[in-house]
Design an enzyme around this catalytic site. Structure first.
Site, mmCIF file in Angstrom:
data_model
loop_
_atom_site.group_PDB
_atom_site.id
_atom_site.type_symbol
_atom_site.label_atom_id
_atom_site.label_comp_id
_atom_site.label_asym_id
_atom_site.label_seq_id
_atom_site.Cartn_x
_atom_site.Cartn_y
_atom_site.Cartn_z
ATOM 1 N N SER A 1 0.851 -1.196 0.000
ATOM 2 C CA SER A 1 0.000 0.000 0.000
ATOM 3 C C SER A 1 0.882 1.239 0.000
ATOM 4 O O SER A 1 1.627 1.477 0.962
ATOM 5 C CB SER A 1 -0.893 0.026 1.238
ATOM 6 O OG SER A 1 -1.455 1.329 1.371
ATOM 7 N N HIS B 1 -1.183 -1.447 -4.254
ATOM 8 C CA HIS B 1 -2.458 -1.174 -3.572
ATOM 9 C C HIS B 1 -2.581 0.330 -3.360
ATOM 10 O O HIS B 1 -1.667 0.972 -2.809
ATOM 11 C CB HIS B 1 -2.499 -1.922 -2.246
ATOM 12 C CG HIS B 1 -3.802 -1.844 -1.526
ATOM 13 N ND1 HIS B 1 -4.900 -2.615 -1.878
ATOM 14 C CD2 HIS B 1 -4.196 -1.085 -0.469
ATOM 15 C CE1 HIS B 1 -5.909 -2.339 -1.051
ATOM 16 N NE2 HIS B 1 -5.516 -1.407 -0.190
ATOM 17 N N ASP C 1 -4.835 3.251 -1.809
ATOM 18 C CA ASP C 1 -5.889 3.533 -0.824
ATOM 19 C C ASP C 1 -6.468 4.926 -1.018
ATOM 20 O O ASP C 1 -5.781 5.933 -0.785
ATOM 21 C CB ASP C 1 -5.304 3.426 0.586
ATOM 22 C CG ASP C 1 -5.128 1.986 1.025
ATOM 23 O OD1 ASP C 1 -6.084 1.206 0.911
ATOM 24 O OD2 ASP C 1 -4.017 1.639 1.479
ATOM 25 N N MET D 1 -9.071 7.727 0.171
ATOM 26 C CA MET D 1 -9.847 8.147 1.351
ATOM 27 C C MET D 1 -10.409 9.536 1.114
ATOM 28 O O MET D 1 -9.703 10.414 0.594
ATOM 29 C CB MET D 1 -8.944 8.165 2.580
ATOM 30 C CG MET D 1 -8.290 6.832 2.835
ATOM 31 S SD MET D 1 -7.144 6.943 4.220
ATOM 32 C CE MET D 1 -6.565 5.260 4.299
ATOM 33 N N HIS E 1 -8.433 0.694 -3.829
ATOM 34 C CA HIS E 1 -9.339 0.430 -2.705
ATOM 35 C C HIS E 1 -10.055 1.735 -2.383
ATOM 36 O O HIS E 1 -9.465 2.642 -1.789
ATOM 37 C CB HIS E 1 -8.506 -0.078 -1.521
ATOM 38 C CG HIS E 1 -9.284 -0.260 -0.259
ATOM 39 N ND1 HIS E 1 -8.671 -0.434 0.965
ATOM 40 C CD2 HIS E 1 -10.623 -0.305 -0.009
ATOM 41 C CE1 HIS E 1 -9.590 -0.574 1.894
ATOM 42 N NE2 HIS E 1 -10.789 -0.488 1.338
ATOM 43 N N MET F 1 -12.282 3.995 -0.382
ATOM 44 C CA MET F 1 -12.938 4.245 0.908
ATOM 45 C C MET F 1 -13.624 5.589 0.754
ATOM 46 O O MET F 1 -13.203 6.607 1.348
ATOM 47 C CB MET F 1 -11.887 4.241 2.029
ATOM 48 C CG MET F 1 -11.325 2.843 2.297
ATOM 49 S SD MET F 1 -9.768 2.857 3.219
ATOM 50 C CE MET F 1 -8.613 3.030 1.863
ATOM 51 N N MET G 1 -11.126 -6.356 5.623
ATOM 52 C CA MET G 1 -10.381 -5.359 6.395
ATOM 53 C C MET G 1 -10.061 -5.952 7.771
ATOM 54 O O MET G 1 -10.970 -6.356 8.502
ATOM 55 C CB MET G 1 -11.209 -4.086 6.588
ATOM 56 C CG MET G 1 -11.482 -3.281 5.325
ATOM 57 S SD MET G 1 -10.005 -2.750 4.439
ATOM 58 C CE MET G 1 -9.172 -1.769 5.688
ATOM 59 N N ASP H 1 -6.333 -6.798 4.412
ATOM 60 C CA ASP H 1 -5.763 -5.445 4.419
ATOM 61 C C ASP H 1 -5.788 -4.886 5.834
ATOM 62 O O ASP H 1 -6.858 -4.670 6.413
ATOM 63 C CB ASP H 1 -6.630 -4.577 3.483
ATOM 64 C CG ASP H 1 -6.082 -3.169 3.296
ATOM 65 O OD1 ASP H 1 -5.070 -2.822 3.914
ATOM 66 O OD2 ASP H 1 -6.709 -2.415 2.520
HETATM 67 C C1 DX5 Z 1 -6.405 1.270 5.698
HETATM 68 C C2 DX5 Z 1 -5.855 0.903 4.340
HETATM 69 C C3 DX5 Z 1 -4.725 -0.074 4.364
HETATM 70 C C4 DX5 Z 1 -3.534 0.385 5.110
HETATM 71 C C5 DX5 Z 1 -2.609 -0.779 5.349
HETATM 72 O O1 DX5 Z 1 -7.534 2.052 5.529
HETATM 73 O O2 DX5 Z 1 -6.871 0.327 3.553
HETATM 74 O O3 DX5 Z 1 -4.354 -0.449 3.047
HETATM 75 O O4 DX5 Z 1 -2.864 1.414 4.466
HETATM 76 O O5 DX5 Z 1 -1.565 -0.294 6.130
HETATM 77 P P1 DX5 Z 1 -0.766 -1.188 7.161
HETATM 78 O O6 DX5 Z 1 -0.191 -2.335 6.370
HETATM 79 O O7 DX5 Z 1 0.257 -0.245 7.678
HETATM 80 O O8 DX5 Z 1 -1.748 -1.660 8.186
HETATM 81 ZN ZN ZN Z 2 -6.483 -0.659 1.511
#
Ligand code: DX5
Ligand code: ZN
Length: 233
Positions: free
Chosen positions: A16, A41, A43, A45, A80, A82, A151, A189
């Site tokens: 990620s 990956h 992310d 947000m 991903h 969110m 998750m 994840d």
């Molecule tokens: C959380 C993300 C994850 C996160 C994983 O909302 O979806 O992908 O960045 O990070 P680590 O591996 O540090 O838990």
């Molecule tokens: Zn993620």
């Protein structure tokens, strides 16, 4: 231990880039691919669905041309989302070069429709489940999916600790995939490290997101190799 199907494809490590050094993001992507990352990956947000804000389709478009291995084969970009609502941003990410787009079912008013939107844009599609969220929506849409994302932390931040109840949900998701018979990847994840990846794989996962475990370290190859060493044990 869960038995995976004959169509099972090898384990995938998906770093990620949320935990990358953003002042040198392009080099970070190149470095982690050279170190053995099989997917990137990504992310997303929105400070609405989750209480944090990360990056959007322009950054995805910027890294797309460098998401290639040494043989110049493309490395899949695993987006991903969110975010809420989902459909418009999913379209933007498809145009920006996403290969696979996952979203949270509680973020879409019409889950089946959002799945069709993503597929119609030529992307593979995944559903992501928060730690306290049941898998029951899969009763109705599992055959439409390419990936299920469990998750193992509450979404919004990297660097959190793995929530043990995820093991039970990974096992349930693996049973549902086996009952369905389709080759659906099972991604986990949050809080994934070399010292817990074997147990997560034994519960049934085949695809592992790791942010802080990789980008926090001096040598990305060593960490990715440590994951594979555990997975081949
Ligand atoms: C959380 C993300 C994850 C996160 C994983 O909302 O979806 O992908 O960045 O990070 P680590 O591996 O540090 O838990
Ligand atoms: Zn993620």
């Amino acid at each position: 231990m869960i038995t995976r199907s004959a169509t099972h494809t090898p384990y995938v490590i998906a770093p990620s880039i949320l935990s990358a050094d953003f002042t040198r993001l392009g080099q970070e992507v190149t470095d982690v691919i050279q170190a053995g990352a099989q997917w990137i990956h990504f992310d997303v947000m929105d400070n609405h669905y989750v209480p944090n804000l990360s990056f959007g389709p322009m950054i995805c478009e910027a890294i797309k041309p460098i998401a290639k291995n040494a043989a110049l084969e493309p490395i899949p970009i695993d987006v991903h989302l969110m975010v809420q609502p989902v459909d418009t941003l999913a379209s933007s990410f498809a145009k920006a070069g996403a290969n696979l787009i996952s979203f949270h079912p509680d973020a879409s008013a019409h889950v089946h429709r959002t799945i069709q939107v993503i597929k119609s844009l030529g992307c593979q599609v995944g559903l992501a489940f928060n730690p306290a969220e049941p898998l029951s929506v899969l009763d109705w849409v599992i055959e439409e999916l390419d990936l299920i994302l469990i998750m193992s932390v509450n979404p919004g931040f990297g660097g959190q600790s793995f929530i043990p109840s995820a093991f039970k949900k990974i096992k349930e998701a693996r049973h549902r995939i086996q009952a369905c018979g389709k080759n659906i990847r099972l991604e986990v994840d949050g809080g994934i490290k070399p010292d817990n990846v074997r147990a997560v794989a034994d519960a049934g996962a085949d695809t592992f997101v790791a942010g802080s475990a990789i980008f926090g370290q001096a040598n990305y190859s060593d960490v990715i190799q440590a994951f594979h060493t555990q997975l081949s044990a």
